[in-house]
Design a protein around this motif. Structure first.
Motif, PDB file in Angstrom:
ATOM      1  N   LYS A  66       0.933  -1.341   0.062  1.00  0.00           N
ATOM      2  CA  LYS A  66       0.113   0.020  -0.123  1.00  0.00           C
ATOM      3  C   LYS A  66       0.946   1.184   0.060  1.00  0.00           C
ATOM      4  O   LYS A  66       1.812   1.210   0.697  1.00  0.00           O
ATOM      5  CB  LYS A  66      -0.742   0.054   1.183  1.00  0.00           C
ATOM      6  CG  LYS A  66      -1.732   1.121   1.084  1.00  0.00           C
ATOM      7  CD  LYS A  66      -2.688   1.103   2.472  1.00  0.00           C
ATOM      8  CE  LYS A  66      -3.657   2.331   2.521  1.00  0.00           C
ATOM      9  NZ  LYS A  66      -3.164   3.491   2.575  1.00  0.00           N
ATOM     10  N   THR A  67       0.445   2.334  -0.788  1.00  0.00           N
ATOM     11  CA  THR A  67       1.169   3.721  -1.009  1.00  0.00           C
ATOM     12  C   THR A  67       0.424   4.320   0.768  1.00  0.00           C
ATOM     13  O   THR A  67      -0.194   3.950   1.333  1.00  0.00           O
ATOM     14  CB  THR A  67       0.792   4.388  -2.117  1.00  0.00           C
ATOM     15  OG1 THR A  67      -0.624   4.877  -1.965  1.00  0.00           O
ATOM     16  CG2 THR A  67       1.094   3.739  -3.174  1.00  0.00           C
ATOM     17  N   THR A  68       1.185   5.482   0.564  1.00  0.00           N
ATOM     18  CA  THR A  68       0.854   6.374   1.802  1.00  0.00           C
ATOM     19  C   THR A  68      -0.599   7.171   1.444  1.00  0.00           C
ATOM     20  O   THR A  68      -1.172   7.593   2.336  1.00  0.00           O
ATOM     21  CB  THR A  68       1.800   7.215   1.987  1.00  0.00           C
ATOM     22  OG1 THR A  68       1.852   8.161   0.865  1.00  0.00           O
ATOM     23  CG2 THR A  68       3.014   6.780   2.487  1.00  0.00           C
ATOM     24  N   THR A  69      -1.116   6.936   0.284  1.00  0.00           N
ATOM     25  CA  THR A  69      -2.368   7.221   0.100  1.00  0.00           C
ATOM     26  C   THR A  69      -3.546   6.650   0.877  1.00  0.00           C
ATOM     27  O   THR A  69      -3.466   5.586   0.909  1.00  0.00           O
ATOM     28  CB  THR A  69      -2.706   7.347  -1.529  1.00  0.00           C
ATOM     29  OG1 THR A  69      -1.671   7.992  -2.000  1.00  0.00           O
ATOM     30  CG2 THR A  69      -3.928   8.054  -1.935  1.00  0.00           C
ATOM     31  N   LYS A  70      -4.602   7.392   1.360  1.00  0.00           N
ATOM     32  CA  LYS A  70      -5.677   7.031   2.020  1.00  0.00           C
ATOM     33  C   LYS A  70      -6.664   5.940   1.160  1.00  0.00           C
ATOM     34  O   LYS A  70      -6.777   6.529  -0.119  1.00  0.00           O
ATOM     35  CB  LYS A  70      -6.428   8.122   2.791  1.00  0.00           C
ATOM     36  CG  LYS A  70      -7.794   7.458   3.369  1.00  0.00           C
ATOM     37  CD  LYS A  70      -8.426   8.647   3.858  1.00  0.00           C
ATOM     38  CE  LYS A  70     -10.034   8.412   4.370  1.00  0.00           C
ATOM     39  NZ  LYS A  70     -10.936   7.900   3.222  1.00  0.00           N
ATOM     40  N   ASN A  71      -7.003   4.872   1.546  1.00  0.00           N
ATOM     41  CA  ASN A  71      -7.953   4.218   0.821  1.00  0.00           C
ATOM     42  C   ASN A  71      -9.174   4.902   0.563  1.00  0.00           C
ATOM     43  O   ASN A  71      -9.769   5.553   1.474  1.00  0.00           O
ATOM     44  CB  ASN A  71      -8.204   2.811   1.319  1.00  0.00           C
ATOM     45  CG  ASN A  71      -7.075   1.799   1.370  1.00  0.00           C
ATOM     46  OD1 ASN A  71      -6.117   2.027   0.528  1.00  0.00           O
ATOM     47  ND2 ASN A  71      -6.960   0.645   2.168  1.00  0.00           N
ATOM     48  N   ARG A  72      -9.575   4.658  -0.636  1.00  0.00           N
ATOM     49  CA  ARG A  72     -10.897   5.324  -0.927  1.00  0.00           C
ATOM     50  C   ARG A  72     -12.302   4.498  -0.311  1.00  0.00           C
ATOM     51  O   ARG A  72     -13.389   4.948  -0.316  1.00  0.00           O
ATOM     52  CB  ARG A  72     -11.194   5.711  -2.432  1.00  0.00           C
ATOM     53  CG  ARG A  72     -10.157   6.744  -2.784  1.00  0.00           C
ATOM     54  CD  ARG A  72     -10.157   7.096  -4.486  1.00  0.00           C
ATOM     55  NE  ARG A  72     -11.196   7.694  -4.585  1.00  0.00           N
ATOM     56  CZ  ARG A  72     -12.202   7.405  -5.845  1.00  0.00           C
ATOM     57  NH1 ARG A  72     -12.050   6.005  -6.290  1.00  0.00           N
ATOM     58  NH2 ARG A  72     -13.309   8.067  -5.824  1.00  0.00           N
TER      59      ARG A  72
END
Length: 248
Positions: A66-72
């Motif tokens: 997983k990247t640091t981007t929040k899951n949608r």
């Protein structure tokens, strides 16, 4: 014709570890699936798929973390008292969950992340979730809840309970199991979804016809490198990925 949401698909580097986490978190068991590829998490008892009430969790191995981007898309977990909420948060952290900060500020629920960083919420007691089971809701960020209500209200056989400019809420017509919620949230999709829904036609229904119907409603075809598989990958009008599974 209609489709039913049957499971939440979670991508993981270590599907066994993440599967065990979610089984312990929900009080469910790990069963089914293909060793080394996927772990299916569902209610304890004789294995039945799809479960007539619950939406299961399918943890699938992928090669990238997983990247640091929040899951949608994330899960909300239900509790029945303040004590239960505190006990559940403590137990989840002992299992490997960590506090997550997604800009929530001071709120009555607790935001955590599973061992691979997938965010989820442990809710304070709410009357509307008293009979959902451990998963209160599958929640998706979106720009236009009304548009999501129109698409998903036609895509699946769940009932639209509420829709405003800020959120839309659907649930099985049986009045059981979790809710599907769309929340108006700033930002747009920038990375592939780490969590998505899998839909299943009813026995006797034509999967190809269902996929064509979804495309007519506004779904787009999706290539995530799946190759030649029996399921079809699509995206809703705001880009949320989902799969239409082949009837078993």
């Amino acid at each position: 014709m209609a489709l039913r949401p049957v499971q939440v698909n979670i991508k993981a580097l270590d599907e066994s570890a993440v599967g065990r986490f979610w089984a312990e978190a929900l009080g469910w068991s790990v069963s089914g699936g293909t060793p080394g590829v996927t772990s299916y998490v569902g209610p304890v008892g004789d294995f039945v798929w799809p479960d007539p009430v619950a939406v299961g969790v399918d943890v699938v191995r992928v090669s990238e973390g997983k990247t640091t981007t929040k899951n949608r898309v994330h899960l909300d977990l239900a509790t029945d008292s303040a004590e239960h909420q505190a006990e559940l948060v403590a137990r989840l952290q002992a299992l490997g969950a960590t506090p997550a900060h997604v800009g929530q500020g001071e709120v009555p629920w607790t935001v955590l992340a599973d061992p691979e960083g997938n965010e989820f919420c442990v809710l304070e007691p709410r009357e509307s979730y008293r009979d959902t089971g451990p998963i209160a809701a599958v929640v998706a960020d979106c720009a236009d809840p009304r548009a999501m209500a129109r698409f998903w209200g036609e895509a699946v056989d769940w009932v639209l309970h509420e829709v405003t400019d800020d959120h839309a809420v659907l649930r099985s017509a049986r009045g059981t199991g979790p809710y599907l919620e769309f929340l108006r949230t700033p930002g747009v999709k920038t990375v592939p979804d780490r969590v998505h829904l899998d839909l299943l036609p009813y026995p006797g229904d034509d999967k190809a016809a269902e996929v064509a119907r979804l495309r007519a409603l506004g779904a787009g075809d999706l290539d995530v490198g799946q190759g030649d598989v029996p399921w079809t990958c699509l995206a809703d009008p705001e880009g949320h990925e989902f799969c239409v599974l082949a009837p078993s």
